[in-house]
Motif scaffolding. Structure first.
Motif, PDB file in Angstrom:
ATOM      1  N   ALA A  91     -31.096  21.903  -4.087  1.00 46.83           N
ATOM      2  CA  ALA A  91     -31.348  22.425  -2.747  1.00 46.83           C
ATOM      3  C   ALA A  91     -30.290  23.459  -2.366  1.00 46.83           C
ATOM      4  O   ALA A  91     -29.112  23.295  -2.667  1.00 46.83           O
ATOM      5  CB  ALA A  91     -31.352  21.293  -1.729  1.00 46.83           C
ATOM      6  N   THR A  92     -30.734  24.522  -1.723  1.00 53.48           N
ATOM      7  CA  THR A  92     -29.821  25.513  -1.175  1.00 53.48           C
ATOM      8  C   THR A  92     -30.089  25.608   0.319  1.00 53.48           C
ATOM      9  O   THR A  92     -31.234  25.576   0.760  1.00 53.48           O
ATOM     10  CB  THR A  92     -30.026  26.905  -1.812  1.00 53.48           C
ATOM     11  N   VAL A  93     -29.013  25.700   1.091  1.00 61.32           N
ATOM     12  CA  VAL A  93     -29.127  25.796   2.537  1.00 61.32           C
ATOM     13  C   VAL A  93     -28.484  27.100   2.975  1.00 61.32           C
ATOM     14  O   VAL A  93     -27.367  27.415   2.573  1.00 61.32           O
ATOM     15  CB  VAL A  93     -28.448  24.597   3.238  1.00 61.32           C
ATOM     16  N   ALA A  94     -29.211  27.851   3.772  1.00 65.69           N
ATOM     17  CA  ALA A  94     -28.704  29.106   4.313  1.00 65.69           C
ATOM     18  C   ALA A  94     -28.766  29.040   5.841  1.00 65.69           C
ATOM     19  O   ALA A  94     -29.537  28.272   6.409  1.00 65.69           O
ATOM     20  CB  ALA A  94     -29.523  30.289   3.806  1.00 65.69           C
ATOM     21  N   GLN A  95     -27.951  29.858   6.476  1.00 65.75           N
ATOM     22  CA  GLN A  95     -27.920  29.932   7.933  1.00 65.75           C
ATOM     23  C   GLN A  95     -28.886  31.012   8.414  1.00 65.75           C
ATOM     24  O   GLN A  95     -29.074  32.028   7.747  1.00 65.75           O
ATOM     25  CB  GLN A  95     -26.509  30.247   8.408  1.00 65.75           C
ATOM     26  N   LEU A  96     -29.487  30.775   9.581  1.00 66.73           N
ATOM     27  CA  LEU A  96     -30.449  31.704  10.171  1.00 66.73           C
ATOM     28  C   LEU A  96     -30.023  32.039  11.606  1.00 66.73           C
ATOM     29  O   LEU A  96     -29.486  31.181  12.298  1.00 66.73           O
ATOM     30  CB  LEU A  96     -31.844  31.084  10.214  1.00 66.73           C
ATOM     31  N   ALA A  97     -30.296  33.267  12.023  1.00 69.67           N
ATOM     32  CA  ALA A  97     -30.099  33.673  13.415  1.00 69.67           C
ATOM     33  C   ALA A  97     -31.084  34.792  13.708  1.00 69.67           C
ATOM     34  O   ALA A  97     -31.281  35.688  12.878  1.00 69.67           O
ATOM     35  CB  ALA A  97     -28.676  34.142  13.652  1.00 69.67           C
ATOM     36  N   GLY A  98     -31.730  34.729  14.877  1.00 71.33           N
ATOM     37  CA  GLY A  98     -32.686  35.774  15.191  1.00 71.33           C
ATOM     38  C   GLY A  98     -33.250  35.664  16.586  1.00 71.33           C
ATOM     39  O   GLY A  98     -32.799  34.873  17.407  1.00 71.33           O
ATOM     40  N   ASP A  99     -34.285  36.480  16.818  1.00 71.06           N
ATOM     41  CA  ASP A  99     -34.963  36.515  18.110  1.00 71.06           C
ATOM     42  C   ASP A  99     -36.301  37.225  17.957  1.00 71.06           C
ATOM     43  O   ASP A  99     -36.679  37.616  16.857  1.00 71.06           O
ATOM     44  CB  ASP A  99     -34.110  37.211  19.162  1.00 71.06           C
ATOM     45  N   VAL A 100     -36.998  37.379  19.063  1.00 70.48           N
ATOM     46  CA  VAL A 100     -38.233  38.157  19.080  1.00 70.48           C
ATOM     47  C   VAL A 100     -37.848  39.559  19.522  1.00 70.48           C
ATOM     48  O   VAL A 100     -37.253  39.750  20.583  1.00 70.48           O
ATOM     49  CB  VAL A 100     -39.276  37.538  20.031  1.00 70.48           C
ATOM     50  N   ASP A 101     -38.173  40.561  18.695  1.00 71.67           N
ATOM     51  CA  ASP A 101     -37.757  41.937  18.996  1.00 71.67           C
ATOM     52  C   ASP A 101     -38.700  42.610  19.995  1.00 71.67           C
ATOM     53  O   ASP A 101     -39.673  42.008  20.458  1.00 71.67           O
ATOM     54  CB  ASP A 101     -37.599  42.758  17.710  1.00 71.67           C
ATOM     55  N   ASP A 102     -38.401  43.855  20.333  1.00 71.27           N
ATOM     56  CA  ASP A 102     -39.167  44.594  21.343  1.00 71.27           C
ATOM     57  C   ASP A 102     -40.622  44.824  20.956  1.00 71.27           C
ATOM     58  O   ASP A 102     -41.456  45.084  21.814  1.00 71.27           O
ATOM     59  CB  ASP A 102     -38.507  45.944  21.630  1.00 71.27           C
ATOM     60  N   GLU A 103     -40.943  44.754  19.657  1.00 71.23           N
ATOM     61  CA  GLU A 103     -42.329  44.935  19.209  1.00 71.23           C
ATOM     62  C   GLU A 103     -43.077  43.607  19.100  1.00 71.23           C
ATOM     63  O   GLU A 103     -44.225  43.574  18.665  1.00 71.23           O
ATOM     64  CB  GLU A 103     -42.364  45.651  17.849  1.00 71.23           C
ATOM     65  N   GLY A 104     -42.410  42.506  19.433  1.00 73.29           N
ATOM     66  CA  GLY A 104     -43.062  41.206  19.381  1.00 73.29           C
ATOM     67  C   GLY A 104     -42.955  40.503  18.038  1.00 73.29           C
ATOM     68  O   GLY A 104     -43.623  39.504  17.810  1.00 73.29           O
ATOM     69  N   ALA A 105     -42.115  41.027  17.130  1.00 77.61           N
ATOM     70  CA  ALA A 105     -41.925  40.385  15.822  1.00 77.61           C
ATOM     71  C   ALA A 105     -40.788  39.379  15.895  1.00 77.61           C
ATOM     72  O   ALA A 105     -39.772  39.620  16.560  1.00 77.61           O
ATOM     73  CB  ALA A 105     -41.630  41.433  14.752  1.00 77.61           C
ATOM     74  N   LEU A 106     -40.966  38.261  15.219  1.00 78.93           N
ATOM     75  CA  LEU A 106     -39.876  37.315  15.042  1.00 78.93           C
ATOM     76  C   LEU A 106     -38.980  37.903  13.959  1.00 78.93           C
ATOM     77  O   LEU A 106     -39.412  38.101  12.826  1.00 78.93           O
ATOM     78  CB  LEU A 106     -40.417  35.948  14.611  1.00 78.93           C
ATOM     79  N   SER A 107     -37.744  38.236  14.326  1.00 81.13           N
ATOM     80  CA  SER A 107     -36.791  38.849  13.398  1.00 81.13           C
ATOM     81  C   SER A 107     -35.637  37.887  13.189  1.00 81.13           C
ATOM     82  O   SER A 107     -34.978  37.489  14.147  1.00 81.13           O
ATOM     83  CB  SER A 107     -36.258  40.161  13.962  1.00 81.13           C
ATOM     84  N   ILE A 108     -35.412  37.526  11.921  1.00 75.21           N
ATOM     85  CA  ILE A 108     -34.370  36.554  11.593  1.00 75.21           C
ATOM     86  C   ILE A 108     -33.511  37.097  10.465  1.00 75.21           C
ATOM     87  O   ILE A 108     -34.028  37.590   9.462  1.00 75.21           O
ATOM     88  CB  ILE A 108     -34.984  35.199  11.169  1.00 75.21           C
ATOM     89  N   ASP A 109     -32.188  36.992  10.631  1.00 76.85           N
ATOM     90  CA  ASP A 109     -31.248  37.299   9.552  1.00 76.85           C
ATOM     91  C   ASP A 109     -30.876  35.990   8.884  1.00 76.85           C
ATOM     92  O   ASP A 109     -30.656  34.972   9.548  1.00 76.85           O
ATOM     93  CB  ASP A 109     -29.986  37.975  10.093  1.00 76.85           C
ATOM     94  N   GLU A 110     -30.790  36.025   7.574  1.00 75.93           N
ATOM     95  CA  GLU A 110     -30.453  34.844   6.776  1.00 75.93           C
ATOM     96  C   GLU A 110     -29.154  35.114   6.036  1.00 75.93           C
ATOM     97  O   GLU A 110     -28.933  36.220   5.551  1.00 75.93           O
ATOM     98  CB  GLU A 110     -31.579  34.585   5.776  1.00 75.93           C
ATOM     99  N   SER A 111     -28.288  34.104   5.958  1.00 81.86           N
ATOM    100  CA  SER A 111     -27.014  34.265   5.266  1.00 81.86           C
ATOM    101  C   SER A 111     -26.708  33.042   4.424  1.00 81.86           C
ATOM    102  O   SER A 111     -26.705  31.919   4.931  1.00 81.86           O
ATOM    103  CB  SER A 111     -25.881  34.478   6.279  1.00 81.86           C
ATOM    104  N   GLN A 112     -26.437  33.274   3.152  1.00 83.67           N
ATOM    105  CA  GLN A 112     -26.063  32.176   2.245  1.00 83.67           C
ATOM    106  C   GLN A 112     -24.627  31.709   2.487  1.00 83.67           C
ATOM    107  O   GLN A 112     -24.322  30.547   2.296  1.00 83.67           O
ATOM    108  CB  GLN A 112     -26.195  32.625   0.782  1.00 83.67           C
ATOM    109  N   ASP A 113     -23.737  32.647   2.893  1.00 82.06           N
ATOM    110  CA  ASP A 113     -22.323  32.299   3.034  1.00 82.06           C
ATOM    111  C   ASP A 113     -21.819  32.309   4.484  1.00 82.06           C
ATOM    112  O   ASP A 113     -20.643  32.063   4.727  1.00 82.06           O
ATOM    113  CB  ASP A 113     -21.462  33.243   2.188  1.00 82.06           C
ATOM    114  N   GLY A 114     -22.678  32.601   5.445  1.00 83.23           N
ATOM    115  CA  GLY A 114     -22.267  32.616   6.836  1.00 83.23           C
ATOM    116  C   GLY A 114     -21.625  33.923   7.274  1.00 83.23           C
ATOM    117  O   GLY A 114     -21.235  34.066   8.434  1.00 83.23           O
TER     118      GLY A 114
END
Length: 165
Positions: A91-114
């Motif tokens: 198993a690998t666990v990565a961190q996620l952070a994001g929001d809904v952008d101005d065009e209505g897309a769910l945008s998420i950044d993923e990071s393996q090392d934080g």
């Protein structure tokens, strides 16, 4: 025309209109058009993104487990993704952070090392899913390859269980 005949026609017309309105409101909710089932992610309350999700990539049967909650620093989400979650040794666990952008897309950044971004998600809310399914593209930052994904809600966070989703 008698009063009795007019009353029957009025009643029939009212019943027909009521049926048509019920049918139309049902169609609107099936296509994400009602307030309870937004068609655009910009109309979703942020809290509807909180909870447990399943992510599938490249239409493969393997499921990654995503958990999202309130981001402490801005109006968005923060969480984790666990790939190969059924095999704890791999198993690998990565961190996620994001929001809904101005065009209505769910945008998420993923990071393996934080620190560095290892992947970027961009997905659209699926009509009629009532905020429970996004489809889009995941881009691997290491090799710039792109992969289709489906993100499906499995459960709200424990603090919201029992509340309407």
């Amino acid at each position: 025309m008698t009063t009795k005949t007019m009353m029957k026609k009025t009643t029939a017309t009212a019943a027909l209109l009521a049926g048509a309105l019920a049918l139309l409101s049902g169609c609107a909710s099936m296509h994400g058009g009602s307030a309870d089932c937004p068609a655009d992610a910009r109309d979703l309350p942020l809290e509807s993104l909180y909870g447990n999700w399943e992510a599938r990539f490249d239409n493969l049967p393997a499921v990654a487990v995503v958990q999202l909650g309130k981001h402490p620093d801005y109006d968005g989400v923060r969480g984790t993704i666990a790939r190969n979650g059924t095999n704890s040794a791999k198993a690998t666990v990565a961190q996620l952070a994001g929001d809904v952008d101005d065009e209505g897309a769910l945008s998420i950044d993923e990071s393996q090392d934080g620190r560095a971004i290892s992947g970027v998600w961009s997905g659209k809310l699926q009509a009629g899913s009532c905020g429970r399914e996004f489809r889009g593209t995941w881009r691997n930052a290491a090799d710039e390859s792109t992969h289709p994904f489906v993100l499906s809600k499995t459960a709200p966070p424990a603090s919201q269980e029992g509340r309407k989703q």
